[in-house]
Design an enzyme around this catalytic site. Sequence first.
Site, PDB file in Angstrom:
ATOM      1  NE  ARG A   1      21.403  78.313  73.562  1.00 31.59           N
ATOM      2  CZ  ARG A   1      20.875  78.720  74.713  1.00 31.59           C
ATOM      3  NH1 ARG A   1      19.635  79.132  74.757  1.00 31.59           N
ATOM      4  NH2 ARG A   1      21.596  78.728  75.819  1.00 31.59           N
TER       5      ARG A   1
ATOM      6  NE  ARG B   1      17.266  83.835  72.932  1.00 33.55           N
ATOM      7  CZ  ARG B   1      18.326  84.597  73.157  1.00 33.55           C
ATOM      8  NH1 ARG B   1      18.187  85.887  73.329  1.00 33.55           N
ATOM      9  NH2 ARG B   1      19.529  84.070  73.203  1.00 33.55           N
TER      10      ARG B   1
ATOM     11  NE  ARG C   1      12.280  85.130  75.253  1.00 33.86           N
ATOM     12  CZ  ARG C   1      13.094  85.990  74.679  1.00 33.86           C
ATOM     13  NH1 ARG C   1      12.896  86.345  73.425  1.00 33.86           N
ATOM     14  NH2 ARG C   1      14.110  86.490  75.341  1.00 33.86           N
TER      15      ARG C   1
ATOM     16  CG  ASP D   1      18.545  76.919  81.190  1.00 34.66           C
ATOM     17  OD1 ASP D   1      18.659  77.603  80.161  1.00 34.66           O
ATOM     18  OD2 ASP D   1      19.385  76.926  82.106  1.00 34.66           O
TER      19      ASP D   1
ATOM     20  CE1 TYR E   1      25.867  80.688  82.403  1.00 32.53           C
ATOM     21  CE2 TYR E   1      26.352  78.370  82.066  1.00 32.53           C
ATOM     22  CZ  TYR E   1      26.079  79.621  81.553  1.00 32.53           C
ATOM     23  OH  TYR E   1      26.020  79.809  80.202  1.00 32.53           O
TER      24      TYR E   1
END
Lengths: 349, 349
Positions: free
Chosen positions: A25, A29, A38, A74, A151
């Site tokens: 990652r 973020r 973003r 993703d 998911y």
Amino acid sequence: MLHNDLLLRALQGEPVGRPPVWMMRQAGRFLPSYQRLREKYDFFTRCQTPELVAEITCLPVDELGVDAAILFSDILVVLQAMGVEVHMQEGRGPWLPHPVERPADVDRIHIPDVHATLGYVFQGITATLEKLNQRVPLIGFAGAPWTLLCYLIEGKGSTGFEKARAFCYHYPEAAHHLLEKLTHTTIAYLQEQVKAGVHCVQVFDSWAGWLGPEGFQLFALPYLQQIATALSPCCPVILFPKGATFGLSALADSGARAIGIDWTVSPAQARALVGHGITLQGNLDPAILLTDVNTIRRHTLRMMEQFGIRHYIANLGHGILPQTPVAYARAFVQTVQQYTPAQQLSTKS
Amino acid sequence: MLHNDLLLRALQGEPVGRPPVWMMRQAGRFLPSYQRLREKYDFFTRCQTPELVAEITCLPVDELGVDAAILFSDILVVLQAMGVEVHMQEGRGPWLPHPVERPADVDRIHIPDVHATLGYVFQGITATLEKLNQRVPLIGFAGAPWTLLCYLIEGKGSTGFEKARAFCYHYPEAAHHLLEKLTHTTIAYLQEQVKAGVHCVQVFDSWAGWLGPEGFQLFALPYLQQIATALSPCCPVILFPKGATFGLSALADSGARAIGIDWTVSPAQARALVGHGITLQGNLDPAILLTDVNTIRRHTLRMMEQFGIRHYIANLGHGILPQTPVAYARAFVQTVQQYTPAQQLSTKS
């Protein structure tokens, strides 16, 4: 051709002066530069625009000097390609309004033409390779079939994905049918990533640990093995079965060049489980990067001493946490890059 | 005096005709009878009213015929007694508006007079014992220091309690000071539970697994050992270090009579890790109870065959899930209770 091929050499088990380092990652973020993008573009716009993919993928290479880039994307884009509606709620994670609840629902999950449906990913790879300009290798990736199934069935993130586990035990035939479709698609998807130019691929089985040893054997391992078998002739494969210490030894024979491990297994135990012919990747607790520079250095150095220099890729044990200060991530990367193994020193002297 | 003392015999390692069975969180949300009380009384009213504690604790004994009752309460009542504000948001879990963020915050956590602050728990035990009327043993419990620290620092539930991990690595001295206070209080609290009449106690280290082997050694193990050492002379102690397979062998020497295990470790591996002198408790995946009666029976029988009949307490690997149908929980309990080990049959014939 690559200016820095440490990662590829570590994957091949070749001698290296120090281990390569990247962070799961890392294109994410915790970077203020990513946060700014973003604010301008929604999640799937960022994933689907080759120029943005290239820009985001290169951020940690530019700003932290990591030894590898991992494509910004993703794991759930594969489900979208398979006909599933996936929304990404900023700060709250994914949401699938029509989850798989019954065996009949598996029929509406179709195997796509990955080139037609995921073309933007391959274009993103092309754009990224150009922007990287041979500085470091580019890692492609996909979610493992079991983790994608989690998911698909839960419809969102979960603390334990118990609905997914229950589905597998209640409807094993439908579960395997779904896992086969996911595996088939994932193999084609990763093969296209390789054709587009990624130097190696990582398969994220982020929720493997929740299965336990028996469930892992049934619902995760065979599909990871199929993927490793299919991809290994094309490029080095890294498997990351998070939480599944019980699965490490079985994965060592899968054909994968490397196994990623989290911080719930010690380097020594992981090595004992996988043997000496395979590269290990990991495993600093990402929470360490929330402490202070000295603590980060101390833990990172101890980790490297425990893994040893060869057959090793320094990384975190899971994705970098969003609240990690950039300076602390940099301290981790630099500690690895400035590492001079005691053994090597004594050989030289 | 007890009509059914199977649990205590299993804890002592005495011969039993079949293993005892109970379920973590059995006095909880999956029972419609509990849901009705939940509509009438808020969470802490339920915990603090001895008649309600007795009623709720006995529900699974009355309705499912489990072999042990576990006191209805919550691990966080100890934090309230220590001066911490704790709210319970129905369906959303705990919320602590003033979490521990810096070392100085540890000073405001005080060691309470447990008799004065948690008297309602001991009154609840008295009321429960009366209502149980010697049918089955009553299990007391507390949260382990590390798990309590997790809530103190995060201020709420979390998928990995990384703030708590970071606090421990960043401020080890303050963390140990806090863990000592929690341990001191927990020991006094459990000793008072024993005085009030519980037959054994379980310590829930629900988030032990997140620490990893090194963190567990530092921030969980010493405190579990202190609790086991202090309580073992008073009553049998069950330690449940969820997710911490890496900690099992160290806990086998703690003085505890039993170790609870989750479903991420096989019965055979757990037995190999703890040796033969201690009782194991667990470890059916709670998701199995969401499937169907046949699947539940099959998995439960296989689990029992793997554990063997002696030194074993049948249970789930974590708390029963709220959405579990009562009939399915009953199928699990009855499968254990109707179990006739093949070995015993062949000895008789």
